[in-house]
Design an enzyme around this catalytic site. Structure first.
Site, PDB file in Angstrom:
ATOM      1  N   ASP A 479       0.919  -1.237  -0.127  1.00 35.96           N
ATOM      2  CA  ASP A 479       0.120  -0.186   0.050  1.00 35.96           C
ATOM      3  C   ASP A 479       0.672   1.296  -0.005  1.00 35.96           C
ATOM      4  O   ASP A 479       2.137   1.229   0.139  1.00 35.96           O
ATOM      5  CB  ASP A 479      -1.180  -0.132   1.266  1.00 35.96           C
ATOM      6  CG  ASP A 479      -2.095   0.745   1.034  1.00 35.96           C
ATOM      7  OD1 ASP A 479      -2.353   1.423   0.060  1.00 35.96           O
ATOM      8  OD2 ASP A 479      -3.097   0.427   2.013  1.00 35.96           O
ATOM      9  N   ASP A 549     -10.600   2.273  -3.611  1.00 36.43           N
ATOM     10  CA  ASP A 549     -11.171   2.104  -2.274  1.00 36.43           C
ATOM     11  C   ASP A 549     -12.519   2.185  -2.385  1.00 36.43           C
ATOM     12  O   ASP A 549     -13.283   1.421  -1.421  1.00 36.43           O
ATOM     13  CB  ASP A 549     -10.451   3.145  -1.347  1.00 36.43           C
ATOM     14  CG  ASP A 549      -9.231   2.385  -0.620  1.00 36.43           C
ATOM     15  OD1 ASP A 549      -8.924   1.457  -0.950  1.00 36.43           O
ATOM     16  OD2 ASP A 549      -8.788   3.427   0.050  1.00 36.43           O
TER      17      ASP A 549
HETATM   18  C1  DGJ Z   1      -5.859   1.916   1.972  1.00 40.04           C
HETATM   19  C2  DGJ Z   1      -6.219   0.782   1.184  1.00 40.04           C
HETATM   20  O1  DGJ Z   1      -6.645   0.999  -0.235  1.00 40.04           O
HETATM   21  C3  DGJ Z   1      -7.113  -0.120   1.801  1.00 40.04           C
HETATM   22  O2  DGJ Z   1      -7.644  -1.212   1.195  1.00 40.04           O
HETATM   23  C4  DGJ Z   1      -6.527  -0.669   3.005  1.00 40.04           C
HETATM   24  O3  DGJ Z   1      -5.657  -1.437   2.717  1.00 40.04           O
HETATM   25  C5  DGJ Z   1      -6.194   0.626   3.958  1.00 40.04           C
HETATM   26  N1  DGJ Z   1      -5.356   1.507   3.106  1.00 40.04           N
HETATM   27  C6  DGJ Z   1      -5.372   0.315   4.954  1.00 40.04           C
HETATM   28  O4  DGJ Z   1      -4.801   1.012   5.842  1.00 40.04           O
END
Ligand code: DGJ
Length: 738
Positions: A479, A549
């Protein structure tokens, strides 16, 4: 496939059975662009394609060359200020303050295959005869700068890849203030410009506009390719649609700051520039040193946007993505993020995984919150060891319990970031990107580690590699949850601060390269707050990326549809999540959530224990369906049929290589009373084959389905076994078998 050089006319012709790319040396020594498009037969002399004319107000090179104005010549790698007033491909700053260059043709080399780019992701060949590469050298006799332009043409693809390598052969340091990967002059401006733009949770929405005199551009100066714009644009003729017409796509294999630009000049010539964003870039080139740009890819079609996209899908799936997972159907996973957020312990995780296993899920992914002091997003980033209060036997203990259930185990990292409340930051407060004497701005309570420094990358590598060696980890979600500010590196001198953004990305690539080569069976999924780094650079290391997201099935239609213009289905992370949806608070049927998520890598982002027994039975069927068809969906030929950017209905389909199986995804955003009859025309079928539609007693020939269309209104759906009364957010899958 050929690369021909006609000595007498100093003309280069790269061609295969689909495309031609023609260049020549212009009278002033510059390299001129003559043609890129549908294949034309070779001839020795194409010089008539370079048009010369004396024009009032044009500056020209010399009295005996008053028709030679670079302002009015189409060029391969133009400079500013020596009769061309358009934005240039390159700008070189010399110690005397001059920004002028004069790049003249100095020679060429043709090689079989395609050389890789040191430290950078790039398209590759598996056999030398798949492609040939032309390297043209230009030189500036005043500064001693040597510029090598790389062009690769593939035997079987309507694609040219380009990159540039600079070498300072002079005796004074130079600064590259601009070093684009691609510059391309088209003879007219009768094009529409397509860009893929948005914001967090609304990435890659298609935006279209006509080209007009002046500049249109998209780019990023955020340190990653960004949610806001994608390093991919298309020029298409106004009448071009998904199934016919000319278009050219431009894609940059890069994950950092980029610029994609079209400039239409005073004679309607269109100049495309693509490369590292010049506003955040300044590279010091010492005598003897090299600088290599990222690679740009251009693809051409005369048969519509679906074919253009398929060229990118196939190239990026087969010759950009690498390794064990490249050609393998992806595991169906369950990720605990939306199921628990930070609120979990080991037993709860195992309970969630156990239920997932019983429904057929293959991989359990533990997301954020398992390390250091991370009980919320204000602490812990940088401390990549398990929190023993949550996971008493560490990641190794948890991974064993998950494997004992008969599943694989995956883990989340955010390697590039650090919280001030972490042991790493306390030990190395000087390792973040920050300008001494100024505020270090925050994003999601975190700082960005200075990945331009090797010791920082080494330290993170050691922590991650130790865990990968010790625990049974089959998947990593990587991430990156904030953009870069105060981009200054404490370890570099003042005159190299313009290098930091690019050096940062090279550090990210270096860490990816080390981990993917040491742990070749681990499946990497890239992520940057969802889709902020959904770019070809990442695909070289991680064959799939978390698309957004936003997990709402209806929002995802636009996001996945927009993403599909460049990126293959196998690259799009897509999950079924709970309702009401956590981002949008919308309720959508479980079948629609799955029908959208099937067209990606597929998984779940919820606790299946919280569903009803009936819903879990539905989930089992979804997983069984995906196991049967994921090979086809992820690696078949993808067609967009009906655009969510244009109306209430979205439709897309995949067809198997032998055209004997096709799956159509059909989605209706809002229900309508007394709706008009509707049909969609399918694509990519064999007109001669007779197809059986699953759940329907009738059969249909491919030509009928592609020309008369498939009836999707309820009159016909009465025939289908899976008919339901219409509702908002409705969807259907149609499965055809020859
Ligand atoms: C952003 C990601 O896109 C989510 O899927 C998740 O992993 C969160 N960060 C966790 O902090």
């Amino acid at each position: 496939m050929q690369i021909i050089f006609h000595e007498k006319t100093k003309t280069f012709h790269l061609y295969n059975h689909e495309i031609s790319y023609i260049m020549t040396v212009l009278p002033g020594g510059q390299l001129g662009q003559l043609y890129f498009g549908k294949a034309v037969r070779d001839r020795e002399d194409f010089s008539h394609l370079a048009e010369y004319s004396f024009r009032n107000m044009a500056s020209y090179l010399s009295e005996d060359q008053d028709t030679v104005s670079l302002e009015h010549l189409k060029q391969e790698y133009p400079v500013y200020g020596t009769t061309d007033y358009r934005e240039p491909a390159v700008e070189v700053i010399q110690t005397n303050g001059s920004r002028l260059s004069d790049l003249s043709y100095a020679g060429f080399l043709i090689i079989q295959g395609k050389p890789q780019l040191p430290g950078l992701p790039a398209v590759y060949v598996e056999k030398e005869d798949e492609a040939a590469t032309l390297i043209i050298t230009l030189k500036d006799s005043v500064t001693g700068l040597s510029v090598q332009l790389f062009y690769t043409i593939f035997e079987e693809r309507p694609v040219i890849t380009r990159s540039v390598c600079f070498t300072n052969q002079g005796c004074e340091a130079l600064h590259l203030g601009r070093a684009m990967s691609l510059s391309m002059d088209f003879p007219d401006c009768d094009y529409e410009w397509l860009q893929f733009s948005g914001v967090w949770a609304r990435e890659r929405h298609l935006k279209t506009r006509n080209l007009e005199p002046g500049i249109v551009s998209v780019g990023s100066m955020r340190g990653s390719s960004s949610h806001e714009h994608n390093p991919f644009i298309i020029l298409k003729r106004p009448h071009t649609d998904e199934s016919q017409g000319e278009a050219v796509g431009f894609s940059l294999i890069y994950s950092g700051n980029f610029l994609a630009q079209a400039e239409v000049d005073n004679q309607n010539v269109t100049r495309i520039l693509l490369g590292i964003h010049p506003d955040t870039f300044d590279w010091k080139l010492e005598p003897g040193a090299d600088f290599q740009t990222p690679e740009a890819v251009m693809a051409y079609t005369c048969r519509g946007l679906n074919e253009l996209s398929q060229s990118f899908h196939s190239l990026y799936q087969k010759r950009l993505a690498r390794g064990y997972w490249r050609d393998r159907p992806r595991p169906i996973l369950l990720n605990n993020w939306e199921a628990t957020y930070f609120d979990f312990n080991e037993d709860l995780l195992v309970e969630i995984a156990d239920r997932a296993k019983k429904c057929g899920v293959e991989l359990f992914v533990l997301d954020d919150g398992w390390f250091g002091a991370r009980r919320n997003d204000r602490a812990g980033l940088g401390d990549w060891t398990a929190n023993k209060e949550l996971l008493p036997d560490g990641i190794s203990g948890l991974s064993k319990r998950i494997e004992a259930l008969g599943m694989k185990f995956g883990l989340w990292f955010e390697p590039e970031m650090v919280n001030a409340d972490s042991d790493l930051y306390r030990a190395h407060p000087d390792w973040i990107l920050q300008m001494p004497g100024r505020r270090a701005s925050l994003g999601r309570h975190q700082h960005v580690l200075d990945f331009s420094r090797k010791e920082v990358v080494d330290c993170i590598y050691n922590m991650m590699a130790a865990l990968l060696r010790e625990a049974k980890i089959s998947y990593i979600k990587w991430d990156m949850n904030r953009y870069i500010t105060e981009c200054y590196c404490a370890a570099l001198p003042a005159d190299q601060q313009g290098e930091v953004f690019h050096r940062y990305i090279l550090g990210v690539y270096d860490l990816y390269e080390r981990l993917t080569s040491e742990f070749p069976h681990v499946l990497f999924e890239s992520c940057a707050s969802g889709g902020a780094r959904f770019d070809p650079g990442m695909l070289y290391y991680a064959p799939q990326a978390w698309t957004s997201d936003d997990t709402d099935a209806i929002e995802r239609l636009k996001i996945q549809y927009g993403t599909s213009y460049c990126y293959p289905v196998s690259s799009m992370g897509s999950h079924v999540s709970a309702v009401p949806n956590h981002q949008l608070h919308r309720n959508t049927p479980l079948y629609t959530r799955a029908n959208t998520a099937y067209f990606g890598t597929f998984g779940y982002e919820l606790d299946l224990n919280k569903l009803t027994e009936d819903e879990r039975e539905e989930v089992k069927k979804q997983i069984a369906f995906m196991k049967e068809y994921r090979g086809l969906i992820q690696f078949g030929t993808f067609y967009r049929l009906c655009s969510p950017f244009e109306g209430n209905i979205t439709a897309w389909m995949v067809v198997s290589p032998d055209k004997k199986t096709a799956i159509i995804g059909w989605y209706k955003t809002l229900n309508q009373v007394n709706a008009p009859f509707s049909r969609i025309r399918l694509q990519g079928l064999d007109p001669e084959l007779c197809y059986h539609l699953e759940g329907c007693s009738q059969t249909f020939y491919g030509d009928e389905l592609m020309n008369a269309g498939l009836i999707t209104s309820d009159s016909m759906c009465g025939e289908y076994k899976n008919r339901r009364p219409g509702c908002d957010f409705d969807s259907r899958l149609f499965i055809f078998k020859a």
